[in-house]
Design an enzyme around this catalytic site. Structure first.
Site, PDB file in Angstrom:
ATOM      1  N   ASP A   4      10.443  33.335 -59.290  1.00 13.66           N
ATOM      2  CA  ASP A   4      11.159  33.291 -58.008  1.00 13.66           C
ATOM      3  C   ASP A   4      12.345  34.261 -58.014  1.00 13.66           C
ATOM      4  O   ASP A   4      12.574  34.987 -57.056  1.00 13.66           O
ATOM      5  CB  ASP A   4      11.664  31.865 -57.721  1.00 13.66           C
ATOM      6  CG  ASP A   4      10.538  30.958 -57.265  1.00 13.66           C
ATOM      7  OD1 ASP A   4       9.373  31.380 -57.397  1.00 13.66           O
ATOM      8  OD2 ASP A   4      10.795  29.846 -56.795  1.00 13.66           O
ATOM      9  N   THR A  24       9.463  28.430 -50.769  1.00 13.33           N
ATOM     10  CA  THR A  24       8.169  27.778 -50.530  1.00 13.33           C
ATOM     11  C   THR A  24       8.333  26.328 -50.094  1.00 13.33           C
ATOM     12  O   THR A  24       7.494  25.803 -49.371  1.00 13.33           O
ATOM     13  CB  THR A  24       7.312  27.822 -51.806  1.00 13.33           C
ATOM     14  OG1 THR A  24       8.098  27.366 -52.895  1.00 13.33           O
ATOM     15  CG2 THR A  24       6.854  29.231 -52.098  1.00 13.33           C
ATOM     16  N   THR A  25       9.411  25.682 -50.542  1.00 15.96           N
ATOM     17  CA  THR A  25       9.645  24.289 -50.138  1.00 15.96           C
ATOM     18  C   THR A  25      10.180  24.251 -48.706  1.00 15.96           C
ATOM     19  O   THR A  25       9.712  23.483 -47.873  1.00 15.96           O
ATOM     20  CB  THR A  25      10.666  23.612 -51.086  1.00 15.96           C
ATOM     21  OG1 THR A  25      10.280  23.895 -52.422  1.00 15.96           O
ATOM     22  CG2 THR A  25      10.712  22.126 -50.889  1.00 15.96           C
TER      23      THR A  25
END
Length: 503
Positions: free
Chosen positions: A368, A102-103
């Site tokens: 995650d 996501t980053t």
């Protein structure tokens, strides 16, 4: 603004709305939008990689969140700008679909916007830039397929899955226990996975946390943990071969709806009343308890949820090999463990940690890791991490740019430069000289034609990510490139921003 009166003489105010609206057109609008997108990407840049920093966010009601997860940071941030909100949604969609990366996806989009700005200043039309990016993303997508590896694993050989989950956890605050947590995540996913259909239902994995103990005490329970204790202190604390009734109706004697008064003047009458209640309860207990996680208990024990006592029958009971109560620390905290269930397809990961923030962050990190294990079961292709896949794609896209005549060629080259943003950020966050490190690794990839060379963030002494066991899922990486390109195309196509006036 003007004052007017209606037919009854009541005053009202007329606002000349249109004049007050602010409007940005053409290149100004695009530059403002690009600046907003870059600002969001700049916040997340420092959180990328194993040496990335965490962010501390305070909500309006005083709750503090400490996290390294890109999607969580953007969710908790109070974002006003519409373009910045697009970046938040970009991160969220990566989180929903893949669960990891996501980053990186936001950093990638920010780099593409930065490169697009340079092209727009040269006078290239934004649509041509967008089309060039689209071509380049297709080249990168196909190149990832070529450099990916198939990962063979089975229920007995879970090491490949564990290694990939360890890569995910290495950038989190829990990285000192990444081996143990990765094993827990993989075992949990394999316990609920349907390997024939290549499908995993993550709803069957319950992640519970309790403050106290240490991170190393985190355990995987093949069953359900309920945050309740035995309802009476004299009940046995350990029941083997338990039969479980799951009820959603009240468990108390009936009360008359009207006001009532019971006159008791002799001991016998009291005795009769007590016996009556006792008998009622006995009948109920013969047939037993409610809880919050009813659905999971029902799935695990093979029982049926019963809405009324009258409908209770032996075949609706669930079965568990062991029900035990466990107490924690010196406090009166107790929990019920329901283990050795008839259907072991529901599992619980029970996290311990020093404080609430640590437990919440561990839950996010494990989410995650669970998603990565699920993705590998769905599609067992991997690419190598440490920025090696991005560098390899960058070289491939750069080489392909010459085959495209026309202005799009510039955009394709810019896309190749933007791909370098991820390895650059990794090197920067690890305290290495970013440009020197990147050029050295890129040169090594070209010279050895080895797509596994990446940034040595942990200072192991080798740039080969295959040796370092740093893996990422292929579908996660492809999704990153596609999503980032889509959002950037959307932002580039906006040439007029009309915002309402501010009073």
């Amino acid at each position: 603004m003007a004052l007017a009166f209606d037919e009854f003489g009541r005053p009202f105010i007329i606002l000349r709305e249109q004049e007050k609206k602010t409007r940005l057109r053409g290149l100004d609008a695009q530059k403002a939008n690009i600046a907003a997108g870059k600002a969001v990407a700049r916040i997340l840049r420092t959180s990328l990689g194993p040496k990335g920093m965490d962010k501390m966010l305070q909500s309006p009601d005083g709750d503090v969140t400490i996290t390294n997860d890109g999607a969580t940071i953007l969710e908790q941030m109070d974002v006003d700008n519409q373009i910045a909100k697009l970046m938040v949604e970009l991160s969220r969609s990566q989180d929903y679909e893949i669960g990891d990366g996501t980053t990186g996806v936001v950093v990638m989009a920010g780099a593409l916007l930065e490169q697009a700005e340079k092209l727009l200043e040269r006078g290239i039309h934004p649509i041509r830039v967008a089309e060039g990016y689209e071509m380049a993303s297709r080249i990168a997508f196909e190149h990832l397929e070529r450099i990916s590896h198939k990962f063979e694993f089975s229920a007995d050989n879970i090491e490949p899955l564990v290694q990939t989950c360890m890569t995910t956890l290495s950038s989190k605050i829990v990285n000192r226990c990444k081996r143990a947590l990765a094993e827990i995540a993989v075992k949990a996913v394999l316990a609920v996975a349907d390997l024939e259909r290549k499908d995993v239902n993550l709803d069957l994995i319950k992640v519970e946390g309790k403050v106290g103990g240490k991170l190393e005490d985190t355990e995987l329970i093949y069953g359900i943990v309920v945050d309740k204790d035995m309802s009476h202190p004299q009940m046995p604390k350990r029941i083997e071969d338990a039969k479980i009734a799951i009820l959603t109706c009240p468990f108390e004697p009936p009360k008359p709806k009207t006001k009532h008064k019971v006159d008791i003047d002799t001991v016998e009458k009291f005795q009769t009343l007590r016996e009556q209640e006792q008998k009622y309860f006995d009948e109920m207990v013969q047939k037993w308890v409610g809880g919050v996680e009813l659905e999971l208990i029902a799935i695990a024990t093979g029982g049926r949820i019963v809405p009324r006592f009258q409908e209770l029958s032996p075949e609706k009971l669930g079965k568990a090999g062991l029900v035990r109560e466990k107490s924690f620390g010196t406090t009166k905290d107790r929990m019920l463990y329901i283990e050795q269930c008839a259907n072991s397809r529901a599992v619980t990961i029970f996290i311990r940690g020093g404080n609430k923030m640590m437990i919440e962050e561990t839950k996010r990190s494990l989410h995650d890791a669970l998603c990565v294990a699920r993705n590998l079961i769905r599609n067992n292709s991997i690419v190598y991490g440490g920025g090696s896949a991005e560098i390899s794609c960058s070289i491939a896209v750069e080489a392909a740019a010459d085959r495209h005549p026309g202005v799009e060629q510039y955009a394709i080259r810019s896309f190749a430069d933007a791909l370098d943003a991820v390895p650059l950020a990794l090197a920067e966050n690890s305290g290495l000289p970013p440009i020197d490190t990147l050029t050295a690794v890129k040169a090594q990839q070209v010279k050895e034609s080895n797509p596994h060379c990446g940034i040595d963030c942990n200072d192991v002494g080798t740039n080969d990510m295959k040796e370092q066991n740093v893996f990422e899922t292929l579908i996660g990486k492809q999704q990153q490139i596609l999503l980032a390109t889509q959002v950037v195309k959307m932002i580039l196509k906006i040439d007029d921003v009309i915002s309402p006036s501010e009073y």
